[in-house]
Scaffold this motif. Structure first.
Motif, PDB file in Angstrom:
ATOM      1  N   UNK A  30     -18.101   5.740  -6.857  1.00 15.07           N
ATOM      2  CA  UNK A  30     -16.829   6.441  -7.039  1.00 15.07           C
ATOM      3  C   UNK A  30     -16.441   7.199  -5.776  1.00 15.07           C
ATOM      4  N   UNK A  31     -17.426   7.825  -5.125  1.00  8.98           N
ATOM      5  CA  UNK A  31     -17.137   8.585  -3.898  1.00  8.98           C
ATOM      6  C   UNK A  31     -16.590   7.668  -2.814  1.00  8.98           C
ATOM      7  N   UNK A  32     -17.218   6.508  -2.616  1.00  9.11           N
ATOM      8  CA  UNK A  32     -16.770   5.607  -1.558  1.00  9.11           C
ATOM      9  C   UNK A  32     -15.377   5.048  -1.848  1.00  9.11           C
ATOM     10  N   UNK A  33     -15.084   4.748  -3.116  1.00  7.46           N
ATOM     11  CA  UNK A  33     -13.757   4.248  -3.449  1.00  7.46           C
ATOM     12  C   UNK A  33     -12.712   5.336  -3.243  1.00  7.46           C
ATOM     13  N   UNK A  34     -12.995   6.560  -3.695  1.00  5.43           N
ATOM     14  CA  UNK A  34     -12.048   7.664  -3.473  1.00  5.43           C
ATOM     15  C   UNK A  34     -11.825   7.891  -1.988  1.00  5.43           C
ATOM     16  N   UNK A  35     -12.885   7.789  -1.200  1.00  8.79           N
ATOM     17  CA  UNK A  35     -12.774   8.019   0.246  1.00  8.79           C
ATOM     18  C   UNK A  35     -11.877   6.964   0.889  1.00  8.79           C
ATOM     19  N   UNK A  36     -12.047   5.710   0.488  1.00  9.79           N
ATOM     20  CA  UNK A  36     -11.227   4.631   1.057  1.00  9.79           C
ATOM     21  C   UNK A  36      -9.762   4.755   0.650  1.00  9.79           C
ATOM     22  N   UNK A  37      -9.499   5.427  -0.486  1.00 12.13           N
ATOM     23  CA  UNK A  37      -8.130   5.575  -0.988  1.00 12.13           C
ATOM     24  C   UNK A  37      -7.474   6.876  -0.554  1.00 12.13           C
ATOM     25  N   UNK A  38      -8.177   7.719   0.190  1.00  8.85           N
ATOM     26  CA  UNK A  38      -7.615   9.021   0.564  1.00  8.85           C
ATOM     27  C   UNK A  38      -6.321   8.828   1.350  1.00  8.85           C
ATOM     28  N   UNK A  39      -5.367   9.691   1.107  1.00  6.37           N
ATOM     29  CA  UNK A  39      -4.094   9.607   1.809  1.00  6.37           C
ATOM     30  C   UNK A  39      -3.167   8.540   1.275  1.00  6.37           C
ATOM     31  N   UNK A  40      -3.518   7.911   0.157  1.00  2.16           N
ATOM     32  CA  UNK A  40      -2.661   6.892  -0.451  1.00  2.16           C
ATOM     33  C   UNK A  40      -2.149   7.404  -1.794  1.00  2.16           C
ATOM     34  N   UNK A  41      -1.280   6.627  -2.412  1.00  4.58           N
ATOM     35  CA  UNK A  41      -0.786   6.972  -3.746  1.00  4.58           C
ATOM     36  C   UNK A  41      -1.843   6.750  -4.815  1.00  4.58           C
ATOM     37  N   UNK A  42      -2.915   6.044  -4.454  1.00  8.23           N
ATOM     38  CA  UNK A  42      -3.937   5.712  -5.431  1.00  8.23           C
ATOM     39  C   UNK A  42      -3.643   4.458  -6.206  1.00  8.23           C
ATOM     40  N   UNK A  43      -2.628   3.691  -5.783  1.00  9.98           N
ATOM     41  CA  UNK A  43      -2.328   2.391  -6.380  1.00  9.98           C
ATOM     42  C   UNK A  43      -2.822   1.314  -5.421  1.00  9.98           C
ATOM     43  N   UNK A  44      -3.779   0.498  -5.854  1.00 14.21           N
ATOM     44  CA  UNK A  44      -4.365  -0.472  -4.937  1.00 14.21           C
ATOM     45  C   UNK A  44      -5.174  -1.508  -5.693  1.00 14.21           C
ATOM     46  N   UNK A  45      -5.421  -2.629  -5.005  1.00 12.77           N
ATOM     47  CA  UNK A  45      -6.461  -3.572  -5.411  1.00 12.77           C
ATOM     48  C   UNK A  45      -7.704  -3.215  -4.606  1.00 12.77           C
ATOM     49  N   UNK A  46      -8.821  -3.031  -5.276  1.00 15.37           N
ATOM     50  CA  UNK A  46     -10.043  -2.584  -4.609  1.00 15.37           C
ATOM     51  C   UNK A  46     -11.185  -3.530  -4.928  1.00 15.37           C
ATOM     52  N   UNK A  47     -11.828  -4.009  -3.892  1.00 14.56           N
ATOM     53  CA  UNK A  47     -13.045  -4.820  -4.029  1.00 14.56           C
ATOM     54  C   UNK A  47     -14.221  -3.986  -3.538  1.00 14.56           C
ATOM     55  N   UNK A  48     -15.225  -3.819  -4.380  1.00 11.03           N
ATOM     56  CA  UNK A  48     -16.453  -3.122  -4.016  1.00 11.03           C
ATOM     57  C   UNK A  48     -17.548  -4.172  -3.900  1.00 11.03           C
ATOM     58  N   UNK A  49     -18.107  -4.290  -2.710  1.00 11.85           N
ATOM     59  CA  UNK A  49     -19.090  -5.337  -2.424  1.00 11.85           C
ATOM     60  C   UNK A  49     -20.397  -4.689  -1.993  1.00 11.85           C
ATOM     61  N   UNK A  50     -21.488  -5.149  -2.558  1.00 11.75           N
ATOM     62  CA  UNK A  50     -22.814  -4.624  -2.245  1.00 11.75           C
ATOM     63  C   UNK A  50     -23.492  -5.607  -1.300  1.00 11.75           C
ATOM     64  N   UNK A  51     -23.892  -5.122  -0.110  1.00 12.30           N
ATOM     65  CA  UNK A  51     -24.431  -5.986   0.940  1.00 12.30           C
ATOM     66  C   UNK A  51     -25.768  -5.431   1.421  1.00 12.30           C
ATOM     67  N   UNK A  52     -26.596  -6.262   2.045  1.00 12.87           N
ATOM     68  CA  UNK A  52     -27.929  -5.800   2.459  1.00 12.87           C
ATOM     69  C   UNK A  52     -27.871  -4.768   3.580  1.00 12.87           C
TER      70      UNK A  52
END
Length: 291
Positions: free
Chosen positions: A69-91
């Motif tokens: 949740x923290x990383x998604x909120x951080x990536x959305x900072x300064x936006x309206x909060x309307x977006x398509x978001x892909x969360x990918x887990x990588x090594x």
């Protein structure tokens, strides 16, 4: 700050460097895709559970919900909060995984413009194809994309997968649910808790190895809340002529109609479509800040 209109990427809350992007391109990992509106997501709990469950299987460690949740909120900072978001887990260290060890993975968040569902009825071609580790939304998508491409080259809109025994599993980029039977006097429970009846028909989810989509999870939860009749059972390819209606469900669509399979026409039952929409909307929006 204002994000680009194309795509904005962060890894562990920071702009990716060459090393981070290199790790993301290893081809090992899994992801989830969500629609965010006003910094909230329907089925956020299901997305977080999916990420944790997949990380435990692929990396040998869990993935903290608050971290995501923290990383998604951080990536959305300064936006309206309307977006398509892909969360990918990588090594973090592919070598550790190759040696059979557990790895503390990194979290990549990709932000794009919000998307809307596709309402167009789909003409599908059935094909025998079984994804590896079908219960995971992993990065090995070459086979399913290839099958989708072949279907489109043949004049269809997409592919419907069956296993080696001819049982329907899923579509190329979606789960599939059927309506079996007639509506008659079917009623379903409203928010006040009335009992549903549903003696003449029901939704049917194919019981075959497939990705348990988040939208599928929300619809199942909504069906239970609203008293909508539903079954899980094997659906063989030979049964399709007697099934009246079918719908595709994925991160964008809660009931995209299937127009036909291999040229066999399906009825677009608008009432079944409305039931799916009601089941989806029975899931509340969940704030990314956890409130």
């Amino acid at each position: 700050m204002t994000k680009p209109q194309t795509q904005y990427i962060e890894i562990d809350g920071r702009l990716p460097d060459d090393e981070g992007m290199g790790l993301a391109l290893v081809g090992y990992g899994h992801f989830t895709f969500m629609q965010v509106r006003a910094h909230a997501v329907r089925g956020l709990d299901l997305h977080l559970e999916r990420l944790d469950r997949g990380t435990r299987e692929l990396f040998g460690t869990g993935l903290d919900h608050d971290r995501v949740r923290h990383y998604v909120r951080h990536a959305l900072r300064g936006t309206s909060g309307d977006a398509s978001v892909r969360v990918q887990v990588v090594p973090s260290d592919p070598g550790v995984l190759l040696r059979g060890g557990s790895d503390e993975p990194r979290v990549m968040v990709m932000v794009r413009a919000p998307a809307e569902p596709d309402e167009a009825p789909q003409r599908l071609r059935s094909v025998e194809y079984e994804r590896p580790l079908p219960h995971l939304k992993h990065l090995d998508t070459m086979g399913l994309i290839h099958q989708a491409r072949l279907a489109r080259q043949a004049g269809y809109d997409g592919a419907l997968f069956t296993d080696r025994t001819g049982h329907v599993s899923e579509a190329d980029l979606a789960n599939v649910v059927f309506w079996e039977g007639e509506f008659g006097d079917l009623e379903f429970a409203e928010a006040d808790g009335k009992e549903g009846t549903g003696k003449e028909g029901a939704f049917v989810w194919p019981d075959a190895p497939a990705l348990p989509g988040v939208m599928r999870g929300m619809l199942r939860r909504g069906m239970e809340r609203l008293g909508v009749p539903v079954h899980d059972r094997p659906v063989h390819r030979s049964e399709l002529p007697r099934l009246g209606s079918a719908f595709l469900t994925n991160s964008l669509n809660d009931g995209q109609p299937v127009a036909s399979v291999d040229g066999l026409p399906f009825t677009v039952h608008e009432r079944a479509r409305a039931l799916l929409r009601a089941c989806h909307e029975a899931n509340n929006w969940q704030a990314l800040n956890g409130d």
